[in-house]
Design an enzyme around this catalytic site. Structure first.
Site, PDB file in Angstrom:
ATOM      1  N   HIS A   1       0.822  -1.207   0.000  1.00 35.75           N
ATOM      2  CA  HIS A   1       0.000   0.000   0.000  1.00 35.75           C
ATOM      3  C   HIS A   1       0.858   1.259   0.000  1.00 35.75           C
ATOM      4  CE1 HIS A   1      -3.955  -2.001   0.885  1.00 35.75           C
ATOM      5  NE2 HIS A   1      -3.110  -2.966   1.186  1.00 35.75           N
TER       6      HIS A   1
ATOM      7  N   ASP B   1       3.604   8.968  -1.242  1.00 37.57           N
ATOM      8  CA  ASP B   1       2.427   8.219  -0.800  1.00 37.57           C
ATOM      9  C   ASP B   1       2.122   7.130  -1.816  1.00 37.57           C
ATOM     10  OD1 ASP B   1       0.381   7.627   0.963  1.00 37.57           O
ATOM     11  OD2 ASP B   1      -0.336   9.687   1.042  1.00 37.57           O
TER      12      ASP B   1
END
Length: 467
Positions: free
Chosen positions: A170, A373
């Site tokens: 992730h 991110d």
């Protein structure tokens, strides 16, 4: 080590093909309440549709026995593996979040390296592998989530488990230069190769992973995203994660209107992030400060609401970012606030997910501006929450994985304070027609590639692998 017996009832069968889906993540909901946000909510949505078994870490205890403890059932079963207090410090706070997290977020300067912490990480990964091996059936699919369990697949292969195993990261993937700071860099390729599918958020991450693998003399690149390493074939592919867009949109529409006591013409800007150095919060505050310093006289007075609940407060780097953020927030309000106006509202605690959905819908702009991110689903939640007739504007960092899919947002470089503040000004003054056009494009992508699309795409590829 003795085995921990949970009960005589087997975990339920939930077909993925002909077997179950077994998901492994560090966090797991301990109650029957729908989990909030991030990976945990994504896994809940995935398993609610597919069924199966979700395995996660128990609360730390004095002793860690092998096996699984059942903690719930329903649309899917939930069970935990044991972990000691010392392992929590070494495996979780240490190697996972003081080595892997900063490294994968391109901050090798923040690594806090300890051999004992890696040993704790390896011990927990071995225990998880044994727990899976004790319950797995031949046709089950195993789906490992995130950086906490990079070694589990390798340990499962050592135990003779031949099932199809997928890994989804992730977070971003480190580039070949940064990855050299990892003491176990020589083992990283073997950890990846033990999986059948390595799923990453973006094509940029796939490129980084491929470059790392190319530096491994034992790895050979094949066609179609496939690699061969020591007689194991595996694929490295992009599967950008989505959200349950339909559900979130309905939640936002039904949410009570938050009473923020703002003037009718006062623009509301919002940011929602965990308190983390990767989120670019200080740079975001400084850009807002620059905007306030250059704001045209007579313009509406905006309020920027930043929600940033703390996480991993025992890690030194997180304590430092918290202190810096508080100093910056105080300085901004001291310079720009008036008796009837507080330009920056900083909330450092958890806020209910339904209330956040309502805040998204109320906001005129969202600032989603990380320095690194994997995806950042806040960007997608904000888009889903908007009123299509009068939508807000998404300001999005180039460094968020979401930027690959969401180029109709105002894309910015969070390190460039002046252009960032210009984007804030542009968002506040953007004409309705342009806001609608941008939102419509963004909305189509968010609703088309939602959480179900992500789950189905990954599991379809994993199911196609020949065990």
């Amino acid at each position: 080590m003795s085995e921990l017996v949970i009960d005589d009832a087997p975990f339920s069968d939930s077909p993925v093909g002909t077997g179950r889906l077994i998901v492994v993540s560090n966090r797991i909901p301990k109650s029957n309440e729908v989990p909030a946000g991030g990976l945990v909510n994504a896994m809940h949505e995935a398993l609610t549709g597919a069924g199966g078994l979700w395995i996660g870490a128990a609360d730390p205890s004095e002793q860690a026995l092998d096996g699984l403890t059942r903690i719930g059932s329903g649309d899917y079963d939930r069970a935990t593996f044991a972990i000691t207090e010392a392992e929590h410090i070494g495996y979780y706070l240490g190697y996972s979040n003081s080595v892997l997290w900063p490294l994968f977020h391109h901050r090798p300067d923040l690594l806090d390296i300890s051999e004992s912490e890696f040993e704790a990480y390896a011990a927990v990964n071995r225990r998880v592998a044994r727990a899976i091996a004790s319950t797995v059936k031949p046709d089950d699919l195993i789906w490992i989530q995130d950086y906490h369990f990079l070694m589990v697949a390798q340990e499962l292969r050592a135990l003779g488990i031949a099932n199809r195993i997928g890994l989804f990261l992730h977070i971003p993937f480190p580039n070949p230069t940064d990855v050299m700071a990892l003491p176990q860099v020589a083992a990283l390729s073997s950890w990846l190769a033990a999986h059948d599918i390595v799923g990453l958020q973006t094509m940029r991450d796939v490129t980084s992973a491929n470059e790392v693998l190319r530096h491994d003399p034992k790895a050979q690149v094949l066609r179609g995203g496939k690699w061969l390493r020591e007689n194991r074939t595996f694929s490295v592919l992009s599967f950008p994660i989505g959200i349950d867009a339909e559900k979130f949109a309905k939640t936002a529409e039904a949410a009570r209107k938050p009473d923020l006591q703002l003037a009718d013409d006062a623009p509301l800007l919002i940011g929602v992030d965990r308190l983390d150095y990767s989120k670019g919060l200080v740079q975001r505050f400084e850009a807002f400060d620059d905007y306030l310093s250059r704001r045209a006289k007579g313009d509406p007075r905006p309020t920027f609401l930043q929600i940033a609940p703390p996480s991993r407060e025992d890690v030194a780097a997180y304590q430092e970012i918290r202190e810096e953020l508080e100093r910056t927030a105080g300085s901004i309000n001291g310079a720009h606030a008036d008796l009837d106006w507080t330009p920056l509202r900083y909330v450092r605690r958890h806020v209910d997910r339904d209330l956040i959905a309502g805040l998204y819908r109320r906001a005129d702009a969202a600032l989603v501006t990380p320095l690194a991110d994997g995806m950042n689903i806040v960007a997608k939640e904000f888009v889903a929450a908007q009123d299509a007739e009068d939508p807000g504007v998404l300001i999005l960092s180039h460094f968020a994985g979401a930027a690959e899919q969401m180029d109709a947002a105002l894309l910015i470089n969070p390190f460039d304070k002046r252009s960032f503040s210009d984007a804030i000004d542009r968002a506040i003054h953007m004409p309705l027609e342009e806001r609608r056009e941008r939102h419509q494009t963004l909305r189509e992508g968010v609703f088309e590639k939602d959480i179900r699309w992500w789950t189905d795409s990954f599991l379809a590829r994993l199911s196609q692998v020949r065990p």
